[in-house]
Design an enzyme around this catalytic site. Structure first.
Site, mmCIF file in Angstrom:
data_model
loop_
_atom_site.group_PDB
_atom_site.id
_atom_site.type_symbol
_atom_site.label_atom_id
_atom_site.label_comp_id
_atom_site.label_asym_id
_atom_site.label_seq_id
_atom_site.Cartn_x
_atom_site.Cartn_y
_atom_site.Cartn_z
ATOM 1 N N ASP A 1 -1.252 1.119 11.096
ATOM 2 C CA ASP A 1 -1.682 0.825 9.744
ATOM 3 C C ASP A 1 -1.543 -0.693 9.596
ATOM 4 O OD1 ASP A 1 -2.206 1.093 6.941
ATOM 5 O OD2 ASP A 1 -0.039 0.939 6.592
ATOM 6 N N LEU A 2 -2.215 -1.273 8.618
ATOM 7 C CA LEU A 2 -2.135 -2.732 8.434
ATOM 8 C C LEU A 2 -1.181 -3.133 7.303
ATOM 9 C CD1 LEU A 2 -3.113 -5.681 8.806
ATOM 10 C CD2 LEU A 2 -5.034 -5.115 7.295
ATOM 11 N N ASP A 3 -1.546 -2.725 6.074
ATOM 12 C CA ASP A 3 -0.789 -3.169 4.895
ATOM 13 C C ASP A 3 0.627 -2.600 4.906
ATOM 14 O OD1 ASP A 3 -3.020 -4.542 3.774
ATOM 15 O OD2 ASP A 3 -3.818 -2.650 3.023
ATOM 16 N N SER B 1 -6.703 1.122 9.018
ATOM 17 C CA SER B 1 -6.359 0.704 7.654
ATOM 18 C C SER B 1 -7.386 1.201 6.659
ATOM 19 C CB SER B 1 -6.297 -0.821 7.567
ATOM 20 O OG SER B 1 -6.187 -1.228 6.215
ATOM 21 N N ALA B 2 -6.911 1.663 5.506
ATOM 22 C CA ALA B 2 -7.801 2.131 4.432
ATOM 23 C C ALA B 2 -8.388 0.970 3.644
ATOM 24 C CB ALA B 2 -7.024 3.045 3.493
ATOM 25 N N LYS C 1 -6.758 8.860 3.955
ATOM 26 C CA LYS C 1 -5.433 9.383 4.266
ATOM 27 C C LYS C 1 -4.956 10.197 3.056
ATOM 28 C CE LYS C 1 -4.457 5.135 6.852
ATOM 29 N NZ LYS C 1 -3.673 3.882 6.933
ATOM 30 N N ASP D 1 3.579 2.816 7.011
ATOM 31 C CA ASP D 1 4.614 2.598 5.982
ATOM 32 C C ASP D 1 4.360 3.473 4.757
ATOM 33 O OD1 ASP D 1 2.325 1.217 5.032
ATOM 34 O OD2 ASP D 1 3.614 0.081 3.676
HETATM 35 C C1 BG6 Z 1 -4.273 0.605 2.046
HETATM 36 C C2 BG6 Z 1 -3.165 0.218 1.097
HETATM 37 O O1 BG6 Z 1 -4.012 0.038 3.301
HETATM 38 O O2 BG6 Z 1 -5.526 0.126 1.572
HETATM 39 C C3 BG6 Z 1 -3.486 0.671 -0.319
HETATM 40 O O3 BG6 Z 1 -1.956 0.829 1.534
HETATM 41 C C4 BG6 Z 1 -4.853 0.163 -0.732
HETATM 42 O O4 BG6 Z 1 -2.485 0.178 -1.180
HETATM 43 C C5 BG6 Z 1 -5.899 0.610 0.286
HETATM 44 O O5 BG6 Z 1 -5.197 0.664 -2.015
HETATM 45 C C6 BG6 Z 1 -7.305 0.108 -0.060
HETATM 46 O O6 BG6 Z 1 -7.308 -1.303 0.014
HETATM 47 P P1 BG6 Z 1 -8.493 -2.212 -0.538
HETATM 48 O O7 BG6 Z 1 -8.160 -3.581 -0.003
HETATM 49 O O8 BG6 Z 1 -9.758 -1.663 0.031
HETATM 50 O O9 BG6 Z 1 -8.466 -2.132 -2.017
HETATM 51 MG MG MG Z 2 0.390 0.720 4.636
#
Ligand code: BG6
Ligand code: MG
Length: 220
Positions: A8-10, A115-116, A146, A171
């Site tokens: 995962d990234l964030d 990553s989402a 996810k 995480d």
């Molecule tokens: C996920 C984060 O990686 O990405 C979430 O954990 C976030 O908090 C989701 O809402 C979508 O991110 P973005 O940048 O497309 O709004």
């Molecule tokens: Mg994350």
């Protein structure tokens, strides 16, 4: 046999989970909606629009927003988030990540990002680590978010490895469920109380040790 590690990234590679929190917190405050760090745990790993809907569900007096208004609110949050990530530099890689990824790759294993976030490429570019990953899944091409396993299964397929030969690192509880749903070994970073389904929980990325993890994986 361990063949790949999918991240995962964030909140795993860098602490953008904190920036997502700050941007949602500011959005909630503007709307007069209570928003705590504990509630924010439910938003981790969740798409932008689904996160917004969860946030709005916390309003004392629920408002029926039109689709257009929802898009505007999501855009507002993203604008705040994009401002926050503009300051990211390679110094913002979380502790131990550079070494962990280098150890994985020096053993000939593959690495991927699941990553989402639609901002994933921007964040990885600012961190200077685009070429540390063999595959970065394009979230725009996915049908399910996810905890659906689709994103981790897609990463494994693009890497040409079996899910059972992969470790996933997350995480978010929704992310750990996605990893387990994909049939992978799940490493969670954070407070163990948040991750009943993880195979291993580490309190910080500084504890990621490739040799130890590979041994645990082979002995599972
Ligand atoms: C996920 C984060 O990686 O990405 C979430 O954990 C976030 O908090 C989701 O809402 C979508 O991110 P973005 O940048 O497309 O709004
Ligand atoms: Mg994350």
């Amino acid at each position: 046999k361990l063949k790949a590690v999918i991240f995962d990234l964030d909140g795993v590679i860098t602490d953008t989970a904190e920036y997502h929190y700050q941007a949602w917190k500011a959005t909630a405050t503007e709307l007069g909606i209570p928003f705590t760090r504990e509630f924010n745990e439910n938003l981790k790993g969740v798409s932008r629009m689904d996160s917004l809907k969860l946030l709005l569900s916390q309003a004392e007096k629920p408002v029926n927003y039109s689709d257009e208004e929802l898009v505007q609110l999501a855009d507002r949050k993203n604008k705040l988030y994009v401002e926050l990530i503009e300051t990211i530099t390679p110094a913002d890689l979380l502790p131990g990540i550079t070494e962990f990824v280098a150890d994985i790759r020096s053993t000939g294993l593959k690495t991927g990002i699941a990553s989402a976030s639609k901002n994933a490429i921007a964040v990885l570019t600012r961190l200077g680590v685009m070429d540390h990953f063999d595959v970065i899944v394009d979230v725009n091409k996915l049908k399910n978010s996810k905890p659906d396993p689709e994103i981790f299964l897609t990463a494994a397929a693009q890497l040409g490895v079996e899910p059972a030969d992969c470790i996933g690192v997350e995480d978010a509880a929704s992310g750990v469920d996605a990893i387990k749903g994909a049939g992978m070994f799940a490493v969670a970073i954070g407070n163990a109380a948040h991750f009943p389904h993880a195979d291993i929980v580490l309190s910080s990325t500084a504890e990621l040790n490739f040799r130890e993890l590979a041994q645990t994986f082979e002995g599972k």
